[in-house]
Design a protein around this motif. Structure first.
Motif, PDB file in Angstrom:
ATOM      1  N   THR A   1       0.487   4.644   1.179  1.00 16.40           N
ATOM      2  CA  THR A   1      -0.501   5.322   2.012  1.00 16.40           C
ATOM      3  C   THR A   1      -0.737   6.766   1.587  1.00 16.40           C
ATOM      4  O   THR A   1      -1.811   7.309   1.809  1.00 16.40           O
TER       5      THR A   1
ATOM      6  N   VAL B   1      -7.268  -4.631   5.569  1.00 16.26           N
ATOM      7  CA  VAL B   1      -6.448  -3.424   5.719  1.00 16.26           C
ATOM      8  C   VAL B   1      -6.883  -2.679   6.981  1.00 16.26           C
ATOM      9  O   VAL B   1      -7.997  -2.889   7.500  1.00 16.26           O
TER      10      VAL B   1
ATOM     11  N   ILE C   1       0.849  -1.187   0.000  1.00 17.57           N
ATOM     12  CA  ILE C   1       0.000   0.000   0.000  1.00 17.57           C
ATOM     13  C   ILE C   1       0.886   1.238   0.000  1.00 17.57           C
ATOM     14  O   ILE C   1       1.818   1.343   0.795  1.00 17.57           O
TER      15      ILE C   1
ATOM     16  N   PHE D   1      -8.106   4.174  -0.463  1.00 16.94           N
ATOM     17  CA  PHE D   1      -6.955   3.501   0.145  1.00 16.94           C
ATOM     18  C   PHE D   1      -5.931   4.475   0.727  1.00 16.94           C
ATOM     19  O   PHE D   1      -4.940   4.036   1.307  1.00 16.94           O
TER      20      PHE D   1
ATOM     21  N   LEU E   1      -2.746   0.584  -4.412  1.00 24.70           N
ATOM     22  CA  LEU E   1      -2.500  -0.813  -4.044  1.00 24.70           C
ATOM     23  C   LEU E   1      -1.589  -1.367  -5.132  1.00 24.70           C
ATOM     24  O   LEU E   1      -1.999  -1.533  -6.280  1.00 24.70           O
TER      25      LEU E   1
END
Length: 558
Positions: free
Chosen positions: A42, A83, A40, A68, A47
């Motif tokens: 962030t 997650v 990931i 995400f 992804l």
């Protein structure tokens, strides 16, 4: 203590095994699927599917990256992706990636690992790893976090593996009890995720670690004059961790590098002098469990060797040295270096034998201007340990006591421990002086170790790197076990604590151990030692220190 791990004497090297995914900015969390790593980003909400062999990178969620953003860890169980983000746990199917909420906690969740119907959730603010039943949607048990930072997790068999960004460490836990089996240091700072990856051909699984932080760089800006300016940029990458755990001897090694270190003195005096029959001694790198000497050769002028208190020393001899003379002389050492972390616990030393009598004079007395007879230092020695009687807890409390009272700062000279403690600011040498004084007054044998650290850039292969400063730390002695390292100041990074323990009984690959317990450099003329009051060494020569990282060493063998 003996070195018992196996290594190829021919020095089998990898130039670099760093994986740099395209477009990645801040990787948090790592997992494995098929023949790929899953990560990931962030900051961007990507992804990422990453081929570790080619760095080929694919975004798996091109249509919902915003969902995400802020995710800090991930885990895969079957076709389900789990997650964590803020205080929420989400899940989704890998074929649609539509996040659904599973549970909400009071505090932010940093890491997640999944095994069948069991979820492991790490929470730095709460201080625990929470173990949840997926089917029952309730907490089963909880374990204490092993470190003080944000911790990400993965599972292999019956073990829970954890990386801690502040501790710069990987912990292997028994996932049934939460007890730490062993821990190792990572070669880079700020680990942010980890995952095992099966080797092609059925070999041993690789443990990959994701890292993310900022790095300074010199930016070329044509719109200003001068056009070079300091700036910062994101740096994120993935790198395999290799480790060797020796349970009987209670230590663990991790990633090794072949490095070349050169130490050279350039005779360039500041004043007139004329010295006869000069012997210039420079300590040589030590042979230890984590540092193995491949070769040492002279630079500029030949030397002979002496052994002083078990330490190798190069001796350069000159019939005469005058202020008009110019020489360069020193040594170049080729070394295998590893990170080491000792696994000793307070329970292991409850019944340790008494200190050998021959340790009293060199390691318990004030033989280095330690101000051990001053009221300030004697009172501090009592306050630091209180009523603690366990030697390992004592030295740990002394470290924390000093960290509570000193802040790091560099000055032109090193003051005695009482002055540094009253001032509240100290260099690494002043931290060390206070630590030595308090430990010795409490009957803990200790000595100075150093002298330099390689710049922390193992990815820069073959190019010269020069440290800005020298550095010292200490070793303390546990009767019945041996000498253990403890850094002077680098773990004092959190105001008022809690402080990381990464360098308590541990050293990173970039520490160079030279001349344990002896002077690094001494000069005699006609057998008379030169001192600061006569002719200071710093007035005679300029020292040059240079490192080259030549490559990564092949994995250690258990």
């Amino acid at each position: 203590m003996s070195s018992t791990f196996k290594i190829n004497p021919q020095i089998d090297l990898n130039i670099s095994s760093i994986i740099t995914p395209f477009a990645a900015k801040n990787i948090q969390g790592l997992s494995y699927i098929d023949k790929y790593l899953l990560a990931i980003d962030t900051s961007l909400g990507y992804l990422l599917k990453i081929d570790p062999e080619t760095n080929n990178t694919q975004i798996l969620n091109p249509e919902n990256t915003e969902d995400f953003i802020g995710i800090t860890d991930l885990a895969i169980e079957g076709n389900t992706l789990w997650v964590v983000k803020d205080n929420l746990v989400y899940f989704c199917q890998l074929d649609n990636l539509k996040l659904q909420t599973f549970l909400s906690l009071k505090y932010p969740i940093n890491g997640i690992a999944v095994s069948e119907s069991t979820l492991y959730l790490s929470c730095q603010k709460f201080g625990y790893i929470l173990v949840y039943s997926h089917k029952l949607n309730q907490e089963i048990t909880r374990f204490y976090l092993p470190g003080i930072g944000q911790e990400k997790m993965t599972i292999k068999g019956e073990n829970l593996w954890i990386c801690d960004d502040i501790e710069q460490s990987i912990y292997c836990l028994d996932r049934a009890t939460g007890s730490v089996i062993f821990n190792v240091l990572t070669p880079f700072e700020h680990p942010q995720g980890l995952s095992f990856y099966p080797e092609l051909g059925g070999g041993e699984e690789k443990l990959y670690i994701a890292y993310a932080n900022e790095e300074p760089f010199i930016r070329d800006n044509p719109n200003v004059e001068p056009n070079f300016e300091l700036d910062y940029r994101d740096r994120t990458f993935i790198h395999p961790l290799t480790y060797y755990y020796n349970a009987p001897e209670k230590y663990a090694l991790s990633n090794g590098y072949l490095i070349e270190m050169s130490y050279v003195e350039e005779l360039a005096p500041l004043a007139e002098f004329n010295l006869n029959k000069v012997e210039w001694r420079i300590a040589l790198p030590s042979e230890t469990q984590r540092q193995q000497i491949v070769s040492i050769e002279p630079i500029g002028v030949p030397f002979t060797e002496e052994v002083i208190d078990g330490q190798r020393v190069a001796v350069f001899k000159f019939e005469q040295l005058k202020s008009s003379d110019r020489y360069i002389f020193g040594w170049k050492a080729l070394m295998r270096v590893y990170s080491i972390k000792y696994q000793l616990t307070p329970q292991d030393v409850e019944n340790c034998p008494p200190l050998p009598p021959e340790f009293t004079k060199p390691y318990l007395t004030d033989n280095d201007n330690l101000a051990m007879d001053t009221y300030t230092i004697r009172r501090a020695a009592q306050e630091a340990i209180g009523t603690e009687t366990n030697i390992l807890r004592q030295i740990y409390k002394i470290r924390n006591y000093v960290y509570d009272r000193l802040s790091y700062g560099i000055k032109p000279r090193i003051d005695p421990p009482d002055v540094a403690l009253e001032r509240g600011v100290g260099s690494c040498g002043e931290y060390l002086g206070v630590l030595l004084a308090l430990a010795r007054l409490n009957g803990i044998a200790c000595r100075t170790v150093g002298r330099y650290k390689c710049p922390k850039h193992p990815e820069i292969i073959g190019l010269p790197q020069e440290p800005e400063f020298n550095h010292v730390w200490m070793e303390f002695y546990i009767p019945g076990f041996g000498w253990l390292p403890m850094e002077s100041n680098p773990d004092d990074i959190v105001e008022t604590g809690p402080y990381p323990s990464r360098f308590f009984m541990g050293l990173a690959w970039y520490h160079t151990e030279i001349g344990k317990g002896i002077s690094f450099t001494t000069v005699t003329s006609q057998n008379v030692l030169l001192t600061k009051e006569t002719v200071p060494i710093s007035d005679l020569a300029i020292n040059h220190v240079r490192y080259r990282v030549l490559g990564e060493l092949s994995p250690l063998s258990n």
